[in-house]
Scaffold this active site. Sequence first.
Site, short mmCIF file in Angstrom:
data_model
loop_
_atom_site.label_atom_id
_atom_site.label_comp_id
_atom_site.label_asym_id
_atom_site.label_seq_id
_atom_site.Cartn_x
_atom_site.Cartn_y
_atom_site.Cartn_z
CB CYS A 73 -1.13 -0.35 1.38
SG CYS A 73 -0.46 -0.84 2.97
CE LYS A 102 -9.66 -7.34 9.05
NZ LYS A 102 -7.98 -7.97 8.53
CD GLN A 119 -1.16 -9.02 0.21
OE1 GLN A 119 -0.42 -8.00 -0.16
NE2 GLN A 119 -1.47 -9.34 0.97
CG ASP A 152 -2.12 -5.93 -2.22
OD1 ASP A 152 -3.61 -5.76 -1.47
OD2 ASP A 152 -0.93 -4.58 -1.83
CG HIS A 193 -5.84 -0.57 2.10
ND1 HIS A 193 -4.44 -0.87 2.20
CD2 HIS A 193 -6.51 0.56 2.28
CE1 HIS A 193 -4.55 0.17 2.85
NE2 HIS A 193 -4.86 1.14 2.96
CG HIS A 240 -3.53 -0.15 -2.22
ND1 HIS A 240 -2.74 -0.70 -3.12
CD2 HIS A 240 -3.93 -0.66 -0.89
CE1 HIS A 240 -2.25 -1.56 -1.43
NE2 HIS A 240 -2.68 -1.34 -0.48
NE ARG A 294 2.16 -8.84 5.39
CZ ARG A 294 1.02 -8.72 5.49
NH1 ARG A 294 -0.10 -9.44 6.01
NH2 ARG A 294 0.74 -8.17 4.56
#
Length: 671
Positions: A362, A497, A409, A411, A543, A413, A391
């Site tokens: 992000c 979320k 991911q 992912d 997100h 945004h 991570r």
Amino acid sequence: MTELLKISLPDGSVREVEPGSTPGDVAAAIGPGLAKAAIAARVNGEVRDIGRPFDGDAELALITSRDEADALELARHDYAHVLAEAVQALWPGTQITFGPATDDGFYYDVKAPDGRAPFSMDDLPAIEEEMRRIINADKPLVREVWSRQQLIEKWQSEGEVFKAEWAQELPEDEELTVYWSGEPNSDGAWLDMCRGPHLASTGKLDPQAFKLMRVAGAYWRGDQRNPQLTRIYGTGWLNKKQLDAHLHRLEEAGKRDHRKLGREMNLFHLQEEAHGSVFWHPNGFVIWRELEAYMRRKIDGAGYQEVKTPQVMDARQWEQSGHWGKYRENMFVIPDEVPNTEDEGDIISGDADWMALKPMNCPAHVLIFRQGIKSYRDLPLRLYENGCCHRNEPHGALHGLMRVRQFTQDDAHIFCREDQIVEEVRAFCELADGIYKDFGFTYSIKLALRPEQRYGSDEDWDKAEAELRQAVIDAGMATEEFGWEELPGEGAFYAPKLEWHLTDAIGRTWQVGTIQSDRVLPERLDASYIGEDGDKHRPVMLHRAIFGSYERFIGILIEHNAGRLPVWLAPTQAVVATITSSADGYAEEVAAKLEAAGIRVEADLRNEKINYKVREHSVAKVPHLLVVGMREAEESTVAVRTLGEKHQKVMSLDEAITMLEGAATAPDLAN
């Protein structure tokens, strides 16, 4: 005259009872059936023992076995206590620590008597037998309030080092309780300190509804510098039928384990040289590429723009975003030593050149958004990335593809105006719905609300929660059919979320997709656009992910399908296998035509019996086996064996190609 207590029941009625009365007394006054069925009570919202007296006027809801969540929690708590009592009865001198209920059972940490080896799997049958004896004895479970000093003296006098240590740390001003198994201070009575609540007696448990599963090492208080204990795990249920169903699920889950199937299908492996990261084999990477291509088609059709951002970013960026303070222990830092608190000033001031592998995408997407001036007409701007993240998950938490340190991911945004939020989230709900249905999943949607520790104002959180809720309502999904539920306190530190919980073929749930409505990060990273009024405004940042991570989603798919992936995802979609070497030429011709039609195909020309080939390719979960011999060669046919079906079907080669082309088409392309 003694003033009666007023007890309000869920139906709106009020009963008056004498001081000292219990929920059990109220149940008995209502009727003998309820008195027998009631196992505990919810008093002013708190679950309590059925025999604990009321403190004053109260709202009361009686708990029976039909209230499965509460009933299971109570039963599993009791099983844990019975386990500890059984171990001490069999091996006097065993020290006990703690034993909570878990999602599907219970455990208790114990230390074997001096001179005895730690408990092992061989001890479990004897412990189970003793537990059944205690349950069948129907010993009352009696609550008492003790002082901290009483507890300390009790445990010290009995050599319970761990319990004594814990008792010394308990607050004086808190009500401290113990529970007796058996009449207090009587022969054979057993005591543990516990907040409760418990069932009325051990006999309320079903002696056939539990099973001890395994033992493991555990350190006292989770610290490896402390003494090592034995953790004994069990599973506990309300009745034998539930236990049998759970054991069947475990057996089925073992057959579906993605690590086992991954080896059999030659998809991937993991090894210590890259602990927590996946080595994808050619077969496994075919699945990855198909998923990636599928998702690209979906996001292209939904108006996203794909980007790629750096793996390593300056620590100042992570400090500014808030991740350095909230998430630093889970980040891989370069140099690879996380600085001490006193050194943090160097990071912020620029005296040190600290970098970190990105744990999420992000902040980098905000930096792309900030390039150039954005107008309100440019919004919504949807940025998508197959973003590789790292991570530093604890070693013990890693689990095949389900929990890794390096992952990618799907992912994205969405940067949007305030007036666009609800519509963007609604559209995402519909996009996710179509994708999950393509993979054969049902799901539930949950709204995770603000946690206690968070960034942002209450006003912003109020808006964000209301917007997410409204979007699901507009999508027609805030219903029982979609398992709609709100989860207080479970949002991220920067945003509430929506969560998508998939249900797999054997009833397990997996939290996968999310969308979060974030006003914090655009503020912290100074993202802005020029509004219709000519002034600067902050965008809201949504997100979102649907797979969550490719690694975990592939693991879930493997287990959901027991390795029998849809044909379009299967690494090898068909194998042409010969019965006799004289058919090799025809087999190669069939394979070439299938390959020309876009089918991922292999020819098995080995000098092996056909039953051996069938068995081997079945273990590898190849969807279709095309068996050919001289007869098939002469007639231009193939004998098709479909995985999971008992009988083969003879068809012309052209028919087989048409059938395989249809089966191998991705669902979004077939529609």
